[in-house]
Design an enzyme around this catalytic site. Structure first.
Site, PDB file in Angstrom:
ATOM      1  NE  ARG A  35      -1.733  -2.230   2.787  1.00 49.19           N
ATOM      2  CZ  ARG A  35      -1.947  -3.489   2.478  1.00 49.19           C
ATOM      3  NH1 ARG A  35      -3.046  -3.840   1.889  1.00 49.19           N
ATOM      4  NH2 ARG A  35      -1.062  -4.427   2.749  1.00 49.19           N
ATOM      5  CB  THR A  36       3.566   2.509   2.169  1.00 42.55           C
ATOM      6  OG1 THR A  36       2.864   2.133   3.347  1.00 42.55           O
ATOM      7  CG2 THR A  36       4.251   3.840   2.406  1.00 42.55           C
ATOM      8  CE  LYS A  64      27.025  -4.200  -8.453  1.00 43.22           C
ATOM      9  NZ  LYS A  64      27.405  -3.190  -9.451  1.00 43.22           N
ATOM     10  NE  ARG A  85       7.514   0.722   4.564  1.00 46.52           N
ATOM     11  CZ  ARG A  85       6.284   0.211   4.581  1.00 46.52           C
ATOM     12  NH1 ARG A  85       6.084  -1.047   4.241  1.00 46.52           N
ATOM     13  NH2 ARG A  85       5.260   0.956   4.943  1.00 46.52           N
ATOM     14  CG  HIS A 113       4.209   4.005   8.553  1.00 47.91           C
ATOM     15  ND1 HIS A 113       4.298   4.842   7.458  1.00 47.91           N
ATOM     16  CD2 HIS A 113       3.762   2.815   8.066  1.00 47.91           C
ATOM     17  CE1 HIS A 113       3.911   4.179   6.368  1.00 47.91           C
ATOM     18  NE2 HIS A 113       3.585   2.950   6.716  1.00 47.91           N
TER      19      HIS A 113
HETATM   20  C1  NCD Z   1       2.219  -0.963   8.139  1.00 48.81           C
HETATM   21  C2  NCD Z   1       3.716  -0.814   8.223  1.00 48.81           C
HETATM   22  O1  NCD Z   1       4.413  -1.029   7.223  1.00 48.81           O
HETATM   23  O2  NCD Z   1       4.170  -0.448   9.292  1.00 48.81           O
HETATM   24  N1  NCD Z   1       1.777  -1.197   6.830  1.00 48.81           N
HETATM   25  C3  NCD Z   1       1.478  -0.139   6.039  1.00 48.81           C
HETATM   26  O3  NCD Z   1       2.320   0.681   5.727  1.00 48.81           O
HETATM   27  N2  NCD Z   1       0.202   0.006   5.638  1.00 48.81           N
HETATM   28  C4  NCD Z   1       1.673  -1.943   9.109  1.00 48.81           C
HETATM   29  C5  NCD Z   1       2.172  -3.352   9.041  1.00 48.81           C
HETATM   30  O4  NCD Z   1       3.020  -3.700   8.214  1.00 48.81           O
HETATM   31  O5  NCD Z   1       1.679  -4.148   9.841  1.00 48.81           O
END
Ligand code: NCD
Length: 286
Positions: A35-36, A64, A85, A113
């Site tokens: 999703r993100t 590498k 991320r 997050h």
């Molecule tokens: C969350 C995350 O990555 O922290 N997911 C997300 O970004 N929607 C929650 C999760 O992974 O449980």
């Protein structure tokens, strides 16, 4: 935060707004994401920007032995904004000190997050009509769940009452308890979900973060302890909404999905609008 939410509202009403043609946004994901990453890429595309990046390490020079510092320096040479991320707590802040362009934290380890929080807040405001004076019950992995950490800090500006429901091993870390105490925000802690929902406005369910456990046996012990079933949704408030950042594993039974309280799929859609808002907010400062 409120500026981003207001921008998101405008984008929900009119989603195709190519304001940033010629801009390049790098989406670099050192950890899995559905999703993100896709909602950021959708947001960037809907704003007319182009997207570069990677969604796994396999195709990068990290394999590498390239350092995070060098990787960020390179990516910031190629792009106007970075969405990142990373499994390490603090990685995005570190990157922002190296990069010559804005860095958006799309999740750093078990820490924070923030853009998930913006879409959570957008969803809360949309379903409750306000962010103020809400009773928020957070359930599941409160220790490693970065979405919980960011959301409770952001909501602290809006006079919330918190309930934290988890097994003792996954309780909310002391630093967040100290944070709430220092702001006189009321909260209670519980080990059972049953009985905790009667005056709840927002029920925030989370996944047990398997990837953060050092001991696989401990994950096995706690993985199914906290789960919501449709039979538990009795005597709840009519405005109750169930949020979950997703992905879900076992913590919400699928028989909840068709209930009017279930809001997690709409919540994920709101991610596109709030990420368009976040990108716009930062582009306006360039
Ligand atoms: C969350 C995350 O990555 O922290 N997911 C997300 O970004 N929607 C929650 C999760 O992974 O449980």
């Amino acid at each position: 935060m409120l500026q981003v939410l207001d921008l998101a509202l405008e984008y929900e009403a009119d989603t195709n707004r190519p304001l940033y043609t010629g801009k390049i946004i790098a989406c670099i994901f050192f950890e899995p994401s559905t999703r993100t990453r896709l909602s950021f890429e959708t947001a960037a595309n809907r704003l007319g920007a182009r997207v570069i990046g990677f969604s796994s390490l396999d195709a990068t020079s990290v394999t590498k032995g390239e350092s995070l510092k060098d990787t960020i320096k390179m990516v910031s040479n190629y792009s106007d904004m970075i969405v990142m991320r990373h499994p390490l707590d603090g990685a995005a802040r570190y990157a922002s000190e190296i990069a010559g362009c804005p860095v958006i934290n799309a999740g750093d380890g078990a820490n924070q997050h923030p853009t998930q929080t913006l879409l959570d807040m957008y969803s809360i405001r949309k379903t409750q009509g306000s962010l103020e004076n809400l009773s928020i019950t957070m359930v599941g992995d409160l220790k490693y769940g970065r979405t919980v950490h960011s959301l409770l800090q952001a909501m602290s500006h809006f006079k919330p009452r918190f309930r934290f429901v988890s097994c003792p091993e996954l309780a909310i870390p002391q630093e967040y308890i100290d944070f709430l105490d220092s702001r006189n925000i009321p909260y209670t802690q519980h080990h059972e979900l049953e009985g905790q929902m009667d005056d709840t406005d927002i029920l925030y369910m989370t996944r047990i973060q398997q990837e953060r456990f050092q001991d696989p046996m401990e994950y096995e012990r706690v993985k199914n302890l906290m789960s919501l079933d449709v039979s538990m949704l009795k005597n709840t408030k009519s405005n109750l909404r169930i949020l979950h950042p997703l992905p879900r594993v076992n913590e919400i039974s699928t028989n909840v999905d068709d209930r009017p309280e279930a809001y997690y799929f709409e919540q994920a859609r709101n991610g596109v609008y709030t990420r368009m808002g976040t990108i716009t907010y930062l582009m306006n400062q360039l």
